[in-house]
Design an enzyme around this catalytic site. Structure first.
Site, mmCIF file in Angstrom:
data_model
loop_
_atom_site.group_PDB
_atom_site.id
_atom_site.type_symbol
_atom_site.label_atom_id
_atom_site.label_comp_id
_atom_site.label_asym_id
_atom_site.label_seq_id
_atom_site.Cartn_x
_atom_site.Cartn_y
_atom_site.Cartn_z
ATOM 1 N N ARG A 1 0.932 -1.119 -0.060
ATOM 2 C CA ARG A 1 0.144 -0.002 0.142
ATOM 3 C C ARG A 1 0.690 1.278 0.011
ATOM 4 O O ARG A 1 1.903 1.013 0.610
ATOM 5 C CB ARG A 1 -1.088 0.042 1.187
ATOM 6 C CG ARG A 1 -2.084 -0.988 1.061
ATOM 7 C CD ARG A 1 -3.030 -0.569 -0.192
ATOM 8 N NE ARG A 1 -3.820 0.466 0.255
ATOM 9 C CZ ARG A 1 -5.071 0.511 0.402
ATOM 10 N NH1 ARG A 1 -5.742 -0.564 0.520
ATOM 11 N NH2 ARG A 1 -5.585 1.779 0.796
ATOM 12 N N LYS B 1 7.543 -12.804 1.575
ATOM 13 C CA LYS B 1 6.999 -13.508 0.286
ATOM 14 C C LYS B 1 8.194 -13.268 -0.563
ATOM 15 O O LYS B 1 8.815 -14.292 -1.291
ATOM 16 C CB LYS B 1 5.818 -12.831 -0.472
ATOM 17 C CG LYS B 1 4.436 -12.940 0.499
ATOM 18 C CD LYS B 1 3.364 -11.902 -0.115
ATOM 19 C CE LYS B 1 2.290 -11.749 0.888
ATOM 20 N NZ LYS B 1 1.583 -10.755 0.235
HETATM 21 C C1 LIG Z 1 1.363 -9.533 1.049
HETATM 22 C C2 LIG Z 1 0.694 -8.350 0.292
HETATM 23 C C3 LIG Z 1 0.339 -7.214 1.065
HETATM 24 C C4 LIG Z 1 1.212 -6.710 2.412
HETATM 25 O O1 LIG Z 1 2.504 -6.146 1.569
HETATM 26 P P1 LIG Z 1 3.483 -5.409 2.701
HETATM 27 O O2 LIG Z 1 4.424 -5.131 2.060
HETATM 28 O O3 LIG Z 1 3.720 -6.361 3.948
HETATM 29 O O4 LIG Z 1 2.844 -4.242 3.372
HETATM 30 C C5 LIG Z 1 -0.271 -5.971 0.343
HETATM 31 N N1 LIG Z 1 -0.918 -6.510 -0.546
HETATM 32 C C6 LIG Z 1 -0.837 -7.778 -1.287
HETATM 33 C C7 LIG Z 1 -1.616 -7.954 -2.446
HETATM 34 C C8 LIG Z 1 -0.158 -8.786 -0.720
HETATM 35 O O5 LIG Z 1 0.002 -9.928 -1.237
#
Ligand SMILES: *Cc1c(COP(=O)(O)O)cnc(C)c1O
Length: 835
Positions: A571, A684
C-alpha cells in the site's frame, strides 16, 4: 452451520441413501469430465458447444467443489460432534486472492483437471483468466487472515473464519494522466462459484434505540436493550481446504439485507419510496470495503459493519456450534475468539451482553468467561491507526454496549487504583475512555483489558508495544503480552506462485517442504553446487519472462533483458517511504543527465512500483502521480539509453503479486524503523529468492538475522536512533543542504522537470519533505543510496548473487504461516488439531 447436516440427521432419513455418506465424483479424468459436463448442463443450463467462457469457468469451479464436498460436510459434522476447542477468527478483511488454483492444489486435482479440460477442447488457462479475485481486504492485514485460515485447515485445527461479504471489495485502480482513479470492484457481477448462501440461517442484528431496567422472575434487576431498527445478516459459506489432507474448514461471510423487503407499516401507509429507501439503508452495511489502510476514519457505517459481522458471528457460534444444554461456564474450553486488530473488538461487550442480558449470567461470571474467550492481535504502532469511537456515536448506535464498556472500565480502573494508588495521570492514561479531543472509546485498550493475550506481529513490534505503546498495561498485566511473528502460506506464495522454483526445490529435497517449510534448510548445501545455482538462475530468468508476458498483455509494458528487477509493492503510505525509493531513481537519473555518470556505467535496472492509495489520502495520491511522472520522463529520455526504467502497473492485488514476487531480484522494505509492525511482503520476496534492501524494522529484523548480514542490504537508522534524532530536533532541510545528491534530486523535482515545467504540481511533496518529513526520508537518504551502490556491486557478480538468493530461500522457512499458527496454538489458543 446448523448442527449436523441433514444427510446424517435421523429425521432426514426417509430413504436408505439419505443415510449414506456423501461421495465425490471419481478421481479420474473421465470422472472429472463427466461431472464437469453435468454441471455445465444441469447447473448452467447450457451444452458445451453453446457455453460461454463464464459458463465453463463456473462449471469447472463447481466440479472442483464437488470433489471437496464430502470432506466439507464430514468435517462440519465432526466439528459439531467432537465439540473440540475451536478457533473463531474474527476479521473485517480477507484478501483471499484467486481461489481456483488454490483449491485444485489442495485437492490434488491439478493434473486430472488439466487433462479433463484438454479432453473437452478447453485450455485451462482460459478458465483461469475468467476468475476475479475476491479483494475483500486492503493489504497485509487482510492477506494475513487469508494465510492463517489456509494454515489452520492444512494443520487440521478446528476453525471458522468470520467476516463481511462486501459487495464491492478494494477498488480497482487505474491511472489517468498518471493520477489514480478508483473504479468500483464489482467482483460479484457474474456471481461467484465458490460461495454457498444460507438465507435460512440469517440472523437479526439490532441497532440503536435505548436500554431499560426491569425486575426478572427471581426479583433481580436486569437490563434489556430496546433497539430502534434491525438488519438481517445472511451467511455465505466458503470452503477452506487444507493442503492434501482432506480437511475442509469454513469461512463464513455475512451479507446485509433489510429485515423485510418492504416494511409493511410504511408500505401500507403508501410510502413506497420510504420503504425502498429503508431497504437500501440496511443493505449499505455490507456494500463496500473501507479502503483506508492504517487510518480509520471513524465513520458511522464502519462501526455498523463491525458490530454487524461480530454480533452475527458470535451469535452464530453460540446458537449453532454448541451442543444442546452446553454449560456456558465451559465456553473458554470450547472457543477462542481471535480479534484481528481492533475492528472486531465490539465483540467483547457483545459477548457480555449476550451472557448477562440474554443468557441470565451474573456479571462477574460472564466477565470471567469473556476474559478467557478473547485474544487480541495488534497490527500497528502508528498512533493515528489506533481505532477510537466517539462515545456519542457508540451510544447512539449501541447504547447497551456503551453501558457495558463503562462498567468494564469502572471495574478496571478500580483495580488499577488498588494496585497503584490514586495516580490520576496513570488512571487517565489507562482509561478505556479518552476525554480529549472528544470523549471516546479506545478500542485497543478495551481489547487489552478483555483479552487473555495481546500479541504483536514481529519481535520488534511486540517489544515496542510492551515498552512504548502500552507500558502501563504491561506492568499491570504481567505475562499478557506476547509475540507471534507473522507468516505467509507457502502453498500460495511459493508452490503456486513459483512453479519453477517449487519443482527445482522438490527435485532437490522432496516435496515435504510444502507443509514443513523448515525443510528448506536442506537447500543450503545446494547453494554450493554450481549446477543447482545455474538452474536457480534460469528459474528466476524464466519468471522474469513470464512477468514480462503478463505486463505486456495487461499494461503494454516491457521488461528489458539483463535488467535487475527492483520491486516495491505494498500500500502507498508515507511511513512505507515509496518517496525514498523514488528519490533514489531521481538521483540515478539526475546523475546520468547531468553527465556525472555515463549511462553505460549504470547497472541496468527496472524499478517496479505497485501501490494503491486510500482515495482520501491526498499526499499518497500525489506521490503516485509523481512516480508516474518520473517514469514517463525517465523511460522516454534517450540519454538514459534504456538502462533505467520505472514501471507502475496499476491495481496491485494478489493476482499480480503472485506474478511479480517470483520475478524480483531486489525487495524494497524501507519503512522508517519503528513504523512497520511486521510486513509480510518482505517474507514473500525472501522466500522466492529476492534479496532485501531494508531497514531494521518489523520482521525485516528477523529476516536479516536468519539470512545473515551477507545476504541482506541493511541501511538506515535503527529505532532508537530514530527516537534520538526526534529528541534532538529533526530538521530535514539540513540534510538537504548538506548532501549534494539529495539537493540535486529534490531540486530536479521542484524545477518542474517531471511536470512539464509546472513547478506547482509537486511543490507540496517537496515542501513536505523539506519542512515536515514525519518519516525521515531525508535522514535515511544517504545511507539508502550507499546501500543501493552495494546492491549494484553485488549484482555485477551474478553467481554470487544467486548464491545469496538461494540462502535467502533456504533460511526463510520460519516465515511460514504454519509456524505462526503453531505459535498461536502454543502461546495463546491451546487448541490441539483434531485429525
Ligand atoms: C502481502 C501483500 C500485502 C502486504 O505487503 P506489505 O509489503 O507487507 O505491506 C499487500 N497487498 C498484497 C496484494 C499482498 O499480497
Amino acid at each position: 452451520m446448523t448442527g449436523p447436516t441433514s444427510a446424517h440427521h435421523p429425521l432426514g432419513a426417509t430413504h436408505p441413501l439419505a443415510l449414506a455418506p456423501v461421495t465425490g465424483p471419481a478421481s479420474s479424468v473421465d470422472g472429472f469430465v463427466r461431472q464437469f459436463l453435468r454441471n455445465l448442463n444441469y447447473e448452467r443450463g447450457v451444452p458445451l458447444s453453446g457455453s460461454s467462457d463464464n459458463d465453463r469457468y463456473f462449471a469447472f469451479a463447481m466440479t472442483v467443489r464437488d470433489y471437496l464436498m464430502a470432506r466439507w460436510l464430514e468435517d462440519q459434522r465432526r466439528q459439531y460432534e467432537l465439540q473440540a476447542k475451536s478457533v473463531v477468527y474474527l476479521s473485517a478483511e480477507y484478501l483471499l486472492g484467486p481461489q481456483l488454483d488454490n483449491n485444485l492444489l489442495a485437492s490434488g486435482l491439478t493434473d486430472i483437471a488439466t487433462e479433463a479440460m484438454a479432453a473437452c477442447g478447453i485450455d485451462i488457462n482460459d478458465l483461469r483468466t475468467q476468475e476475479i479475485e475476491p479483494g475483500l481486504g486492503n493489504g497485509g492485514l487482510g492477506r494475513l487472515a487469508a494465510c492463517f485460515i489456509d494454515s489452520l485447515a492444512t494443520m487440521s485445527v478446528p476453525n471458522t473464519g468470520y467476516g463481511i461479504r462486501y459487495e464491492y471489495g478494494i477498488f480497482r485502480q487505474t491511472f489517468v494522466d498518471g493520477q489514480q482513479v478508483e473504479q468500483p470492484d464489482s467482483w460479484l457481477e457474474l456471481g461467484s462459484p465458490w460461495e454457498f448462501p444460507h438465507p435460512e440461517a440469517s440472523r437479526t442484528i439490532p441497532f440503536g434505540g435505548h436500554t431499560e431496567k426491569y425486575i426478572d422472575d427471581d426479583g433481580a434487576e436486569r437490563t434489556r436493550w430496546v433497539p430502534a431498527w434491525n438488519v438481517q445478516a445472511v451467511p455465505f459459506n466458503y470452503m477452506v481446504p487444507g493442503y492434501l489432507n482432506g480437511r475442509v474448514n469454513t469461512l463464513r461471510l455475512w451479507s446485509a439485507k433489510a429485515t423485510n423487503s418492504f416494511d409493511l407499516r410504511v408500505f401500507n401507509s403508501g410510502d413506497y419510496e420510504e420503504a425502498v429507501r429503508a431497504q437500501t439503508f440496511a443493505e449499505n452495511i455490507s456494500k463496500v470495503l473501507y479502503p483506508e489502510d492504517s487510518t480509520p476514519q471513524g465513520k458511522e457505517l464502519r462501526l455498523q459493519q463491525q458490530y454487524f459481522f461480530v454480533a452475527a458471528s458470535i451469535g452464530d457460534f453460540l446458537d449453532n456450534m454448541l451442543s444442546d444444554g452446553f454449560d456456558l461456564s465451559a465456553l473458554p474450553d470450547r472457543v477462542i475468539f481471535q480479534l484481528n486488530d481492533t475492528h472486531p473488538v465490539i465483540g467483547v461487550p457483545e459477548l457480555m451482553r449476550v451472557l448477562v442480558d440474554e443468557r441470565g449470567l451474573e456479571w462477574d461470571a460472564a466477565w470471567q468467561i469473556t476474559q478467557k474467550c478473547f485474544a487480541y492481535t495488534c497490527h500497528t504502532l502508528l498512533p493515528e491507526a489506533l481505532e477510537v469511537w466517539s462515545v456519542d456515536l457508540l451510544g447512539r448506535l449501541l447504547p447497551r454496549h456503551l453501558e457495558i464498556i463503562y462498567r468494564i472500565n469502572d471495574e478496571f480502573l478500580a483495580a488499577v487504583r488498588e494496585r497503584f494508588g490514586d495516580d490520576e495521570m496513570r488512571i487517565r492514561n489507562m482509561s478505556i475512555i479518552a476525554e480529549f479531543p472528544e470523549r471516546s472509546v479506545r478500542m485497543a485498550y478495551l481489547a487489552t483489558v478483555a483479552g487473555s493475550k495481546v500479541n504483536g506481529v514481529a519481535e520488534l513490534h511486540s517489544q515496542l508495544l510492551r515498552d512504548k505503546v502500552l507500558p502501563d498495561f504491561n506492568e499491570f498485566y504481567p505475562g499478557k503480552f506476547t509475540n507471534v511473528t507473522n507468516g505467509v502460506t507457502p502453498r500460495r506464495f511459493l508452490r503456486l506462485a513459483n512453479p519453477g522454483l517449487s519443482a527445482l526445490i522438490s527435485a532437490a529435497i522432496g516435496t515435504g517442504w510444502v507443509t514443513d517449510l523448515d525443510r528448506l534448510r536442506e537447500l543450503e548445501t545446494y547453494a554450493e553446487d554450481p549446477v543447482f545455482r545455474a538452474a536457480f538462475a534460469e528459474v528466476k530468468a524464466s519468471n522474469k519472462r513470464r512477468l514480462g508476458d503478463v505486463l505486456r498483455v495487461r499494461d503494454g509494458m516491457e521488461i528489458s533483458d539483463g535488467h535487475m528487477l527492483d520491486v516495491m509493492v505494498k500500500r502507498l503510505h508515507e511511513y512505507k517511504r515509496q518517496m525514498l525509493k523514488l528519490l533514489h531513481v531521481v538521483t540515478q537519473y539526475e546523475s546520468i543527465v547531468s553527465g556525472r555518470v555515463a549511462a553505460s556505467d549504470v547497472q541496468p535496472r527496472t524499478v517496479i512500483f505497485g501501490a494503491k492509495a486510500a482515495p482520501g489520502y491526498v499526499m499518497a495520491k500525489r506521490i503516485i502521480h509523481l512516480i508516474n511522472a518520473v517514469g514517463s520522463v525517465v523511460n522516454a529520455d534517450p540519454r538514459v539509453e534504456g538502462r533505467l526504467k520505472v514501471l507502475f502497473p496499476p491495481n496491485y492485488n494478489v493476482t499480480l503479486a503472485e506474478r511479480l514476487i517470483p520475478a524480483a531480484d531486489l525487495s524494497e522494505q524501507i519503512s522508517l524503523a519503528g513504523k512497520e509492525a511486521s510486513g509480510t511482503g518482505n517474507m514473500k520476496f525472501a522466500l522466492n529468492g529476492a534479496l532485501t534492501i531494508g531497514t531494521d524494522d518489523g520482521a525485516n529484523v528477523e529476516i536479516r538475522q536468519l539470512v545473515g548480514d551477507d545476504n541482506f542490504f541493511l541501511f538506515g537508522m535503527s529505532e532508537p536512533e530514530v527516537e534520538d534524532l526526534w529528541a534532538r530536533g529533526y530538521k530535514p532541510a539540513e540534510f538537504y543542504q548538506n548532501d549534494d545528491n539529495l539537493r540535486h534530486a529534490i531540486d530536479l523535482i521542484a524545477s518542474g522537470a517531471f511536470s512539464g515545467g509546472d513547478r506547482s504540481v509537486f511543490e507540496p511533496i517537496v515542501s513536505n519533505l523539506l519542512y515536515d518529513d514525519r518519516f525521515m526520508v531525508l535522514a535515511d537518504y544517504s545511507s539508502y543510496v550507499a546501500a543501493q551502490e552495494r546492491v549494484d556491486a553485488a549484482y555485477a557478480d551474478q553467481d554470487a548473487w544467486t548464491h545469496a538468493a538461494i540462502l535467502n530461500v533456504a533460511r526463510c522457512g520460519f516465515f511460514s504461516s504454519d509456524r505462526a499458527i503453531r505459535d498461536y496454538i502454543d502461546r495463546i489458543w491451546h487448541t490441539p488439531p483434531t485429525r
